[in-house]
Design a protein around this motif. Structure first.
Motif, mmCIF file in Angstrom:
data_model
loop_
_atom_site.group_PDB
_atom_site.id
_atom_site.type_symbol
_atom_site.label_atom_id
_atom_site.label_comp_id
_atom_site.label_asym_id
_atom_site.label_seq_id
_atom_site.Cartn_x
_atom_site.Cartn_y
_atom_site.Cartn_z
ATOM 1 N N GLU A 253 19.874 20.660 25.998
ATOM 2 C CA GLU A 253 21.008 20.735 26.925
ATOM 3 C C GLU A 253 21.876 19.477 26.871
ATOM 4 N N LYS A 254 21.247 18.319 26.680
ATOM 5 C CA LYS A 254 22.013 17.081 26.563
ATOM 6 C C LYS A 254 22.886 17.096 25.308
ATOM 7 N N ASN A 257 25.789 19.472 25.904
ATOM 8 C CA ASN A 257 26.800 18.838 26.764
ATOM 9 C C ASN A 257 27.696 17.888 25.974
ATOM 10 N N ASP A 260 30.446 19.700 24.631
ATOM 11 C CA ASP A 260 31.173 20.460 25.651
ATOM 12 C C ASP A 260 30.790 21.939 25.636
ATOM 13 N N LYS A 262 27.672 24.768 27.121
ATOM 14 C CA LYS A 262 26.642 24.944 28.139
ATOM 15 C C LYS A 262 25.688 26.051 27.724
#
Length: 283
Positions: A253-254, A257, A260, A262
């Motif tokens: 998830e990092k 992110n 940009d 999700k």
């Protein structure tokens, strides 16, 4: 009777449905990747499962989604194996990415990715899959997969790039004799599954700085090669299937992110979602 199978390189999950589409039983065999496993071994892995052989003449349909089933030749190898066993069955074979699509998004547009023993991705537009390139498997591709990380761990150990504390634990858990490794890589069945077995080591040391670094780097490579070239907006849902994605979701998830994007959901095993899709959509 109908059989639905999600076949990875390490394992294959099977669910049998009766004529009323009620679940009769489920079993798990060894992986059935026809791109790396010989036809005779594929045959043996199926017939050694009593529950499957017990109903072999009653099976009317098989919906098999498998790793290594993205190009015609491996599909034909597997089709012949299945047809020889389930003589009365209509057999439908598709690559595991399609199973991932059905399990994750159903009929809605999304980017769907696999991070398990192997790796892959596609963009599903609601009707068809769009893939960047055909997967060339564990030697040339499979970024951020179990076998990718397994190779990285072995290489780092031999080049002494692995921290001493981690290396000491690595030695305790695996036979790292050079001849033994080469035997498994070049002489035995399923070298990709063998490499992926080393990746399980990362689960126990996922908080270690070294492990986090190689996972992050692998995920970044996957995004650059397998997600960003689709040129989709941040509004596009992104799904991941597989144990590597499931156990390292926080790092995944990092990385998402950073680009940009999700992650909508991470599914460890798609078989239950795949079953639900079939019950709803297959006549």
């Amino acid at each position: 009777m109908i059989l639905i199978a999600d076949g990875g390189s390490t394992k294959a999950d099977w669910i049998a449905l009766d004529n009323s589409k009620n679940e009769a039983f489920r079993v798990r065999t060894l992986g059935l990747n026809p791109a790396v496993v010989a036809a005779e071994e594929l045959h043996n892995r199926i017939i050694n499962m009593f529950q499957l052989i017990h109903i072999k003449e009653e099976v009317a349909e098989i919906h098999f989604y498998g790793a290594g089933c993205g190009t015609p030749k491996p599909v034909e190898i597997l089709r012949k194996v299945l047809q020889a066993i389930f003589v009365n069955a209509k057999i439908c074979i598709a690559e595991d990415t399609l199973a991932a699509v059905y399990a994750a998004t159903g009929k809605e547009p999304a980017i769907v990715c696999i991070l398990g023993t192997g790796s892959n991705s596609c963009y599903f537009n609601g009707e068809n899959m769009e893939m960047l390139v055909p997967s060339l498997g564990y030697i040339l591709m499979d970024e951020a997969s179990g076998n990718h990380f397994g190779k990285k761990l072995i290489i780092d150990y031999y080049y002494k790039k692995m921290p001493k504390k981690i290396a000491a634990q690595f030695e305790k858990e695996f036979n790292l004799d050079a001849d033994y490794i080469k035997q498994n890589l070049y002489r035995e069945t399923n070298p990709n599954m063998y490499l992926a077995s080393f990746a399980k080591f990362m689960f126990d040391y996922k908080e270690d700085k070294y492990i986090k670094k190689i996972i992050k780097k692998g995920f970044q490579e996957f995004f650059k090669c397998r997600i960003l070239p689709y040129n989709k907006t941040s509004e596009t849902p992104v799904y991941f299937i597989g144990s590597i994605a499931f156990y390292f979701r926080d790092i995944l998830e990092k990385v998402a992110n950073k680009y940009d994007l999700k992650i909508t959901d991470v599914i460890q095993r798609p078989i239950d979602n795949l079953l639900a899709y079939h019950k709803k959509n297959i006549n």
